[in-house]
Design a protein around this motif. Structure first.
Motif, short mmCIF file in Angstrom:
data_model
loop_
_atom_site.label_atom_id
_atom_site.label_comp_id
_atom_site.label_asym_id
_atom_site.label_seq_id
_atom_site.Cartn_x
_atom_site.Cartn_y
_atom_site.Cartn_z
N UNK A 234 83.34 69.99 18.02
CA UNK A 234 82.56 71.06 17.42
C UNK A 234 81.98 71.95 18.51
N UNK A 235 82.07 73.26 18.29
CA UNK A 235 81.61 74.23 19.28
C UNK A 235 80.12 74.49 19.13
N UNK A 236 79.47 74.75 20.24
CA UNK A 236 78.06 75.13 20.20
C UNK A 236 77.70 75.87 21.48
N UNK A 237 76.50 76.41 21.49
CA UNK A 237 75.97 77.07 22.68
C UNK A 237 74.70 76.35 23.09
N UNK A 238 74.47 76.23 24.38
CA UNK A 238 73.23 75.62 24.88
C UNK A 238 72.74 76.44 26.08
N UNK A 239 71.50 76.23 26.46
CA UNK A 239 71.04 76.63 27.78
C UNK A 239 71.10 75.38 28.63
N UNK A 240 71.92 75.41 29.67
CA UNK A 240 72.15 74.21 30.46
C UNK A 240 71.00 73.93 31.42
#
Length: 275
Positions: A234-240
């Motif tokens: 599943x795709x997602x965005x994060x602040x690493x």
């Protein structure tokens, strides 16, 4: 005794990394050598800067970092020693250190002058120049004895994200792809949040796939750990951990990560539409 780290675009198949280590150990058999990475893409300064910037902070102060990327010897290009943030960095004057320290002023910059009178004898800068300088510093030697102080080094810059007010859209780009296929962008959290505060919501558009949330960490995408395997892919965005926007696939790999699923590579654009 300070640690000496090695980073290069040489890979580990050829002799070059072993030659650097062997030369240092001849000069100082007791020194501690640590590899950061030798899998840098050939001459890739942006990738090198990202890796070094996020690695060196975890080493003790006074550590010595040899960076052999785009470093083959040329008599018309300086080799430099830079002291910054309490660490020493040895590299060719190719703009790399300006990428690493784009937000930090170095404490001192030296043009390495050892071997300058014997240019014809320098076959491999990392062995003939970088290794002796590192061993000299490791033995407690002063940088002034191997170089002369200069005021500046070559500077190059990262591509920065920007906001188009007429369309309410932020445009960034992929600057790094890690071993899991995660795509790190040049969009920092503070820049995003400063823009987002003026809008109700946003959509990250990647190859016509829309992501409407940015998670705090990789595992936030999983809401039911008993069904964790359902979230694989599943795709997602994060602040690493560097507070940069990252496009990720849950438990992705270099074969099926975000770079593969979205067909992304370094330099590709990322669009965030605000509403």
């Amino acid at each position: 005794m300070p640690i000496i780290t090695l980073t290069s675009d040489y890979g580990t198949v050829d002799h070059r990394v072993a030659a650097i280590k062997g030369n240092i150990l001849q000069l100082n058999p007791d020194c501690r050598l640590v590899d950061i990475s030798h899998q840098i893409g050939a001459y890739n300064l942006v990738q090198t800067a990202y890796i070094i910037k996020n690695a060196y902070l975890n080493f003790p102060k006074e550590s010595i970092h040899i960076i052999s990327v785009d470093s083959f010897f040329h008599k018309d290009r300086k080799n430099i020693l830079v002291k910054a943030d309490g660490h020493y960095f040895i590299a060719a004057d190719n703009g790399l250190l300006s990428l690493i320290f784009h937000d930090l002023k170095p404490e001192a910059i030296y043009e390495i002058t050892i071997n300058n009178r014997f240019d014809d004898d320098v076959k491999f800068a990392s062995v003939d120049i970088f290794a002796p300088v590192a061993a000299h510093l490791n033995n407690g030697g002063l940088p002034e004895l191997i170089g002369r102080k200069i005021k500046e080094y070559k500077e190059i810059t990262f591509q920065k994200p920007y906001f188009k007010e007429t369309e309410n859209i932020m445009i960034g780009e992929v600057m790094y792809v890690d071993n899991f296929g995660n795509c790190v962008t040049n969009i920092p959290r503070n820049y995003f949040e400063k823009t987002a505060v003026n809008f109700n919501n946003f959509e990250i558009n990647i190859r016509n796939i829309l992501l409407k949330n940015i998670h705090r960490k990789y595992t936030d995408i999983v809401t039911d750990w008993e069904k964790e395997t359902e979230y694989h892919g599943k795709a997602s965005a994060i602040f690493n951990e560097q507070d940069l926007l990252e496009i990720t696939i849950y438990k992705g790999t270099s074969r099926n990560g975000a770079n593969t699923l979205f067909g992304l590579k370094v330099g590709d654009k990322i669009y965030i539409q605000f509403e």
